[in-house]
Design a protein around this motif. Structure first.
Motif, PDB file in Angstrom:
ATOM      1  N   MET A 117      13.891   5.794   1.878  1.00  0.00           N
ATOM      2  CA  MET A 117      12.803   6.773   1.841  1.00  0.00           C
ATOM      3  C   MET A 117      11.911   6.576   0.620  1.00  0.00           C
ATOM      4  O   MET A 117      10.686   6.683   0.709  1.00  0.00           O
ATOM      5  N   CYS A 118      12.522   6.290  -0.518  1.00  0.00           N
ATOM      6  CA  CYS A 118      11.735   6.072  -1.744  1.00  0.00           C
ATOM      7  C   CYS A 118      10.845   4.845  -1.615  1.00  0.00           C
ATOM      8  O   CYS A 118       9.675   4.882  -2.019  1.00  0.00           O
ATOM      9  N   LEU A 119      11.376   3.781  -1.049  1.00  0.00           N
ATOM     10  CA  LEU A 119      10.573   2.575  -0.845  1.00  0.00           C
ATOM     11  C   LEU A 119       9.428   2.849   0.121  1.00  0.00           C
ATOM     12  O   LEU A 119       8.293   2.408  -0.091  1.00  0.00           O
ATOM     13  N   PHE A 120       9.716   3.583   1.175  1.00  0.00           N
ATOM     14  CA  PHE A 120       8.698   3.939   2.164  1.00  0.00           C
ATOM     15  C   PHE A 120       7.602   4.791   1.509  1.00  0.00           C
ATOM     16  O   PHE A 120       6.412   4.560   1.707  1.00  0.00           O
ATOM     17  N   ALA A 121       8.016   5.776   0.712  1.00  0.00           N
ATOM     18  CA  ALA A 121       7.058   6.657   0.036  1.00  0.00           C
ATOM     19  C   ALA A 121       6.222   5.886  -0.979  1.00  0.00           C
ATOM     20  O   ALA A 121       5.011   6.124  -1.107  1.00  0.00           O
ATOM     21  N   ALA A 122       6.831   4.967  -1.696  1.00  0.00           N
ATOM     22  CA  ALA A 122       6.089   4.165  -2.675  1.00  0.00           C
ATOM     23  C   ALA A 122       5.013   3.322  -1.984  1.00  0.00           C
ATOM     24  O   ALA A 122       3.879   3.231  -2.469  1.00  0.00           O
ATOM     25  N   MET A 130       2.172   5.539  -0.992  1.00  0.00           N
ATOM     26  CA  MET A 130       1.324   5.876  -2.139  1.00  0.00           C
ATOM     27  C   MET A 130       0.397   4.714  -2.488  1.00  0.00           C
ATOM     28  O   MET A 130      -0.785   4.930  -2.792  1.00  0.00           O
ATOM     29  N   ARG A 131       0.923   3.492  -2.430  1.00  0.00           N
ATOM     30  CA  ARG A 131       0.065   2.320  -2.689  1.00  0.00           C
ATOM     31  C   ARG A 131      -1.039   2.235  -1.646  1.00  0.00           C
ATOM     32  O   ARG A 131      -2.209   1.997  -1.981  1.00  0.00           O
ATOM     33  N   ASP A 132      -0.666   2.412  -0.375  1.00  0.00           N
ATOM     34  CA  ASP A 132      -1.656   2.347   0.700  1.00  0.00           C
ATOM     35  C   ASP A 132      -2.716   3.434   0.561  1.00  0.00           C
ATOM     36  O   ASP A 132      -3.905   3.189   0.762  1.00  0.00           O
ATOM     37  N   THR A 133      -2.284   4.636   0.204  1.00  0.00           N
ATOM     38  CA  THR A 133      -3.224   5.747   0.034  1.00  0.00           C
ATOM     39  C   THR A 133      -4.190   5.468  -1.109  1.00  0.00           C
ATOM     40  O   THR A 133      -5.402   5.675  -0.976  1.00  0.00           O
ATOM     41  N   GLU A 190      -5.825   6.336   7.575  1.00  0.00           N
ATOM     42  CA  GLU A 190      -5.232   6.924   8.773  1.00  0.00           C
ATOM     43  C   GLU A 190      -3.797   6.441   8.975  1.00  0.00           C
ATOM     44  O   GLU A 190      -2.927   7.223   9.383  1.00  0.00           O
ATOM     45  N   ARG A 191      -3.533   5.179   8.672  1.00  0.00           N
ATOM     46  CA  ARG A 191      -2.161   4.667   8.773  1.00  0.00           C
ATOM     47  C   ARG A 191      -1.258   5.348   7.742  1.00  0.00           C
ATOM     48  O   ARG A 191      -0.103   5.664   8.025  1.00  0.00           O
ATOM     49  N   ALA A 192      -1.797   5.569   6.557  1.00  0.00           N
ATOM     50  CA  ALA A 192      -1.014   6.240   5.515  1.00  0.00           C
ATOM     51  C   ALA A 192      -0.680   7.668   5.933  1.00  0.00           C
ATOM     52  O   ALA A 192       0.449   8.135   5.735  1.00  0.00           O
TER      53      ALA A 192
END
Length: 59
Positions: free
Chosen positions: A19-24, A27-30, A43-45
């Motif tokens: 989950m942390c890797l996914f969230a990180a 955040m980079r994508d956003t 939109e993907r983010a």
């Protein structure tokens, strides 16, 4: 008694790490989407946020 607890602890740790890797990545994508005005990436983010919420419920 210890073995089931240990297995559940390991499973939970791995799920949280994922989950942390996914969230990180989200955040980079956003951040990238905001800085480059990339609507498709934004939109993907946003869609990824739903996936993160589902993962949280499963944990």
């Amino acid at each position: 008694m210890r073995d089931p607890f240990r297995k559940e602890s390991v499973r939970l740790g791995l799920a949280l790490e994922e989950m942390c890797l996914f969230a990180a990545q989200a955040m980079r994508d956003t951040t990238t989407a905001l800085l480059t005005v990339d609507r498709a990436l934004a939109e993907r983010a946003i869609a990824g946020d739903v996936e993160l919420d589902m993962r949280r419920v499963r944990v």
